[in-house]
Design a protein around this motif. Structure first.
Motif, PDB file in Angstrom:
ATOM      1  N   GLN A   1       0.854  -1.180   0.000  1.00 50.64           N
ATOM      2  CA  GLN A   1       0.000   0.000   0.000  1.00 50.64           C
ATOM      3  C   GLN A   1       0.887   1.226   0.000  1.00 50.64           C
ATOM      4  OE1 GLN A   1      -2.747   0.205   3.242  1.00 50.64           O
ATOM      5  NE2 GLN A   1      -3.284   2.315   2.844  1.00 50.64           N
TER       6      GLN A   1
ATOM      7  N   LYS B   1       1.630   5.406  -2.147  1.00 50.16           N
ATOM      8  CA  LYS B   1       1.262   6.456  -3.088  1.00 50.16           C
ATOM      9  C   LYS B   1       1.855   6.147  -4.462  1.00 50.16           C
ATOM     10  CE  LYS B   1       3.173  10.575  -3.024  1.00 50.16           C
ATOM     11  NZ  LYS B   1       3.580  11.919  -2.656  1.00 50.16           N
ATOM     12  N   VAL B   2       1.051   6.337  -5.503  1.00 45.15           N
ATOM     13  CA  VAL B   2       1.519   6.143  -6.870  1.00 45.15           C
ATOM     14  C   VAL B   2       2.399   7.336  -7.243  1.00 45.15           C
ATOM     15  CG1 VAL B   2       0.838   5.892  -9.287  1.00 45.15           C
ATOM     16  CG2 VAL B   2      -0.570   4.864  -7.476  1.00 45.15           C
TER      17      VAL B   2
ATOM     18  N   TYR C   1       3.506   0.796 -12.354  1.00 40.94           N
ATOM     19  CA  TYR C   1       3.350   1.909 -11.417  1.00 40.94           C
ATOM     20  C   TYR C   1       4.435   1.795 -10.354  1.00 40.94           C
ATOM     21  CZ  TYR C   1      -1.373   2.327 -13.330  1.00 40.94           C
ATOM     22  OH  TYR C   1      -2.449   2.474 -14.165  1.00 40.94           O
TER      23      TYR C   1
ATOM     24  N   ILE D   1       5.221   2.507  -6.627  1.00 39.68           N
ATOM     25  CA  ILE D   1       4.500   2.736  -5.384  1.00 39.68           C
ATOM     26  C   ILE D   1       5.501   3.078  -4.296  1.00 39.68           C
ATOM     27  CG2 ILE D   1       2.931   1.695  -3.685  1.00 39.68           C
ATOM     28  CD1 ILE D   1       1.634   1.852  -6.412  1.00 39.68           C
TER      29      ILE D   1
ATOM     30  N   ASP E   1       5.728   3.705  -0.122  1.00 38.15           N
ATOM     31  CA  ASP E   1       5.010   3.589   1.160  1.00 38.15           C
ATOM     32  C   ASP E   1       5.772   4.217   2.320  1.00 38.15           C
ATOM     33  OD1 ASP E   1       7.024   1.804   1.839  1.00 38.15           O
ATOM     34  OD2 ASP E   1       5.666   0.180   2.377  1.00 38.15           O
TER      35      ASP E   1
ATOM     36  N   LYS F   1      10.375   2.118  -2.236  1.00 42.61           N
ATOM     37  CA  LYS F   1       9.629   2.217  -3.489  1.00 42.61           C
ATOM     38  C   LYS F   1       9.755   0.890  -4.220  1.00 42.61           C
ATOM     39  CE  LYS F   1      10.687   7.106  -3.922  1.00 42.61           C
ATOM     40  NZ  LYS F   1      11.175   8.182  -4.767  1.00 42.61           N
TER      41      LYS F   1
ATOM     42  N   GLN G   1      -3.459   7.020  -3.308  1.00 36.02           N
ATOM     43  CA  GLN G   1      -3.089   5.819  -2.571  1.00 36.02           C
ATOM     44  C   GLN G   1      -3.614   4.601  -3.318  1.00 36.02           C
ATOM     45  OE1 GLN G   1      -1.440   5.225   0.540  1.00 36.02           O
ATOM     46  NE2 GLN G   1      -0.718   7.298   0.203  1.00 36.02           N
TER      47      GLN G   1
END
Length: 134
Positions: free
Chosen positions: A68, A70-71, A83, A85, A87, A91, A106
């Motif tokens: 989980q 943020k893109v 993508y 990501i 957290d 990354k 998110q």
């Protein structure tokens, strides 16, 4: 019990109940949510989320994880998307058929840990990534 004590007790009782309710609410609001699969909107929160910093190459093709974060970047591929990501622990790139993830939002992704070996000048510069389960 005298009439004066009775009225004093009844006038304080609502304040005591309100204080008790406030304290109980405070205790629950400070609690750590750790129920597996707890869903809030589009976010899956709980003990089954793996921090990106804990994902290791030895898990490749063996472990399925939830991440989980943020893109931060998106790259179109043939019939798929990649993508990045973030957290806050690290990354990782995620390969998926989803095309609806937006930069800055998110996201929660479930997928298999993969490792791409990149030998260069006698050094291993491999990359860990996640391939989303279909």
């Amino acid at each position: 019990m005298t009439k004066q004590n009775f009225s004093l007790t009844h006038s304080i009782l609502p304040y005591r109940l309100a204080l008790l309710l406030l304290l109980v609410w405070g205790l629950f609001s400070c609690g750590n949510v750790s129920q597996p699969g707890f869903q809030v909107g589009n976010f899956r929160i709980g003990s089954n989320i793996t921090p990106i910093s804990e994902i290791q190459p030895v898990q490749a093709d063996k472990a399925t994880v939830y991440v989980q974060g943020k893109v931060e970047r998106q790259v179109p591929l043939l019939q798929r998307w990649a993508y990045q990501i973030d957290d806050s622990t690290g990354k990782i790139w995620v390969i998926t058929s989803q095309n609806k993830l937006k930069l800055g939002e998110q996201a929660v992704v479930k997928g298999k840990v993969k490792y791409q070996s990149i030998p260069l000048a006698g050094k291993e510069l491999g990359e860990i990534y996640i391939e989303e389960d279909s």
